[in-house]
Design a protein around this motif. Structure first.
Motif, PDB file in Angstrom:
ATOM      1  N   ILE A   1      -5.093   9.859   0.915  1.00 13.78           N
ATOM      2  CA  ILE A   1      -5.773   8.587   0.646  1.00 13.78           C
ATOM      3  C   ILE A   1      -4.771   7.435   0.691  1.00 13.78           C
ATOM      4  CG2 ILE A   1      -7.612   9.602  -0.745  1.00 13.78           C
ATOM      5  CD1 ILE A   1      -5.976   8.719  -3.249  1.00 13.78           C
TER       6      ILE A   1
ATOM      7  N   SER B   1      -3.904   1.951  -9.857  1.00 15.77           N
ATOM      8  CA  SER B   1      -5.222   2.050  -9.215  1.00 15.77           C
ATOM      9  C   SER B   1      -6.236   2.775 -10.089  1.00 15.77           C
ATOM     10  CB  SER B   1      -5.113   2.753  -7.862  1.00 15.77           C
ATOM     11  OG  SER B   1      -4.865   4.135  -8.022  1.00 15.77           O
TER      12      SER B   1
ATOM     13  N   ALA C   1       0.848  -1.194   0.000  1.00 12.29           N
ATOM     14  CA  ALA C   1       0.000   0.000   0.000  1.00 12.29           C
ATOM     15  C   ALA C   1       0.882   1.243   0.000  1.00 12.29           C
ATOM     16  CB  ALA C   1      -0.912   0.007   1.220  1.00 12.29           C
TER      17      ALA C   1
ATOM     18  N   TYR D   1       0.480   5.913   0.313  1.00 10.46           N
ATOM     19  CA  TYR D   1      -0.349   7.097   0.487  1.00 10.46           C
ATOM     20  C   TYR D   1      -0.268   7.958  -0.767  1.00 10.46           C
ATOM     21  CZ  TYR D   1      -0.924   6.054   5.405  1.00 10.46           C
ATOM     22  OH  TYR D   1      -1.270   5.454   6.590  1.00 10.46           O
TER      23      TYR D   1
ATOM     24  N   LYS E   1      -4.142   0.556  -2.435  1.00  7.82           N
ATOM     25  CA  LYS E   1      -3.715  -0.812  -2.143  1.00  7.82           C
ATOM     26  C   LYS E   1      -3.366  -1.530  -3.433  1.00  7.82           C
ATOM     27  CE  LYS E   1      -6.239  -1.239   2.169  1.00  7.82           C
ATOM     28  NZ  LYS E   1      -7.192  -2.060   2.939  1.00  7.82           N
TER      29      LYS E   1
ATOM     30  N   TYR F   1      -9.332   3.936  -4.345  1.00  3.83           N
ATOM     31  CA  TYR F   1      -8.543   4.259  -3.153  1.00  3.83           C
ATOM     32  C   TYR F   1      -9.428   4.218  -1.918  1.00  3.83           C
ATOM     33  CZ  TYR F   1     -10.684   8.867  -3.819  1.00  3.83           C
ATOM     34  OH  TYR F   1     -11.581   9.891  -3.981  1.00  3.83           O
ATOM     35  N   TYR F   2      -8.784   4.355  -0.776  1.00  7.12           N
ATOM     36  CA  TYR F   2      -9.469   4.373   0.514  1.00  7.12           C
ATOM     37  C   TYR F   2      -9.207   5.700   1.199  1.00  7.12           C
ATOM     38  CZ  TYR F   2      -9.873  -0.628  -0.209  1.00  7.12           C
ATOM     39  OH  TYR F   2     -10.172  -1.858  -0.732  1.00  7.12           O
ATOM     40  N   LYS F   3     -10.224   6.240   1.830  1.00  6.97           N
ATOM     41  CA  LYS F   3     -10.067   7.477   2.587  1.00  6.97           C
ATOM     42  C   LYS F   3      -9.289   7.194   3.860  1.00  6.97           C
ATOM     43  CE  LYS F   3     -14.349   9.459   0.897  1.00  6.97           C
ATOM     44  NZ  LYS F   3     -15.652  10.013   1.256  1.00  6.97           N
ATOM     45  N   THR F   4      -8.626   8.205   4.370  1.00 10.46           N
ATOM     46  CA  THR F   4      -7.907   8.093   5.640  1.00 10.46           C
ATOM     47  C   THR F   4      -8.598   8.963   6.684  1.00 10.46           C
ATOM     48  OG1 THR F   4      -6.445   9.977   5.247  1.00 10.46           O
ATOM     49  CG2 THR F   4      -5.703   7.839   4.409  1.00 10.46           C
ATOM     50  N   ASP F   5      -8.150   8.831   7.907  1.00  5.81           N
ATOM     51  CA  ASP F   5      -8.670   9.656   9.003  1.00  5.81           C
ATOM     52  C   ASP F   5      -7.903  10.966   9.144  1.00  5.81           C
ATOM     53  OD1 ASP F   5     -10.581   7.774   9.621  1.00  5.81           O
ATOM     54  OD2 ASP F   5      -9.315   6.757  11.086  1.00  5.81           O
TER      55      ASP F   5
ATOM     56  N   GLU G   1      -5.727  -3.218  -6.340  1.00  2.46           N
ATOM     57  CA  GLU G   1      -7.116  -2.791  -6.197  1.00  2.46           C
ATOM     58  C   GLU G   1      -7.359  -1.481  -6.946  1.00  2.46           C
ATOM     59  OE1 GLU G   1      -8.603  -2.763  -2.199  1.00  2.46           O
ATOM     60  OE2 GLU G   1      -7.502  -4.593  -1.689  1.00  2.46           O
TER      61      GLU G   1
END
Length: 100
Positions: free
Chosen positions: A22, A70, A8, A10, A25, A31-35, A28
């Protein structure tokens, strides 16, 4: 297909305003959101991204290849980190050959 790619990395969601950090991975789409809170500026977002990737041992070339994979396809030639220099810029010889 996943030659020299980390699990993975950022990146920055360039379509969000303000800019959001974000996670991408390997293998995939999307993307995935972060905190992480949204960055106040482009420079702040880039600094967070680079610091987090450095902690993971992810190079700028690997990040660029992950971004391409991605978004477009993990089999795309530009999803290979060997296509980029140490600053994440595309090499003139984009095949990633070592005979440059």
């Amino acid at each position: 297909m996943f030659k020299n790619l980390p699990e993975a990395c950022y990146s920055i969601a360039k379509t969000s305003n303000p800019l959001a950090l974000i996670i991408i991975k390997r293998g995939e789409s999307g993307y995935y959101k972060t905190d992480f809170p949204n960055a106040s500026s482009k420079e702040a977002a880039e600094q967070w991204r680079d610091e987090m990737n450095e902690r993971l041992g992810v190079t700028k070339a690997q990040r660029k290849a992950m971004e391409v994979g991605s978004m477009f396809d993990w089999n795309a030639p530009a999803a290979n980190p060997e296509c980029y220099d140490e600053n994440g810029n595309i090499k003139k010889n984009r095949r990633g050959n070592s005979d440059e």
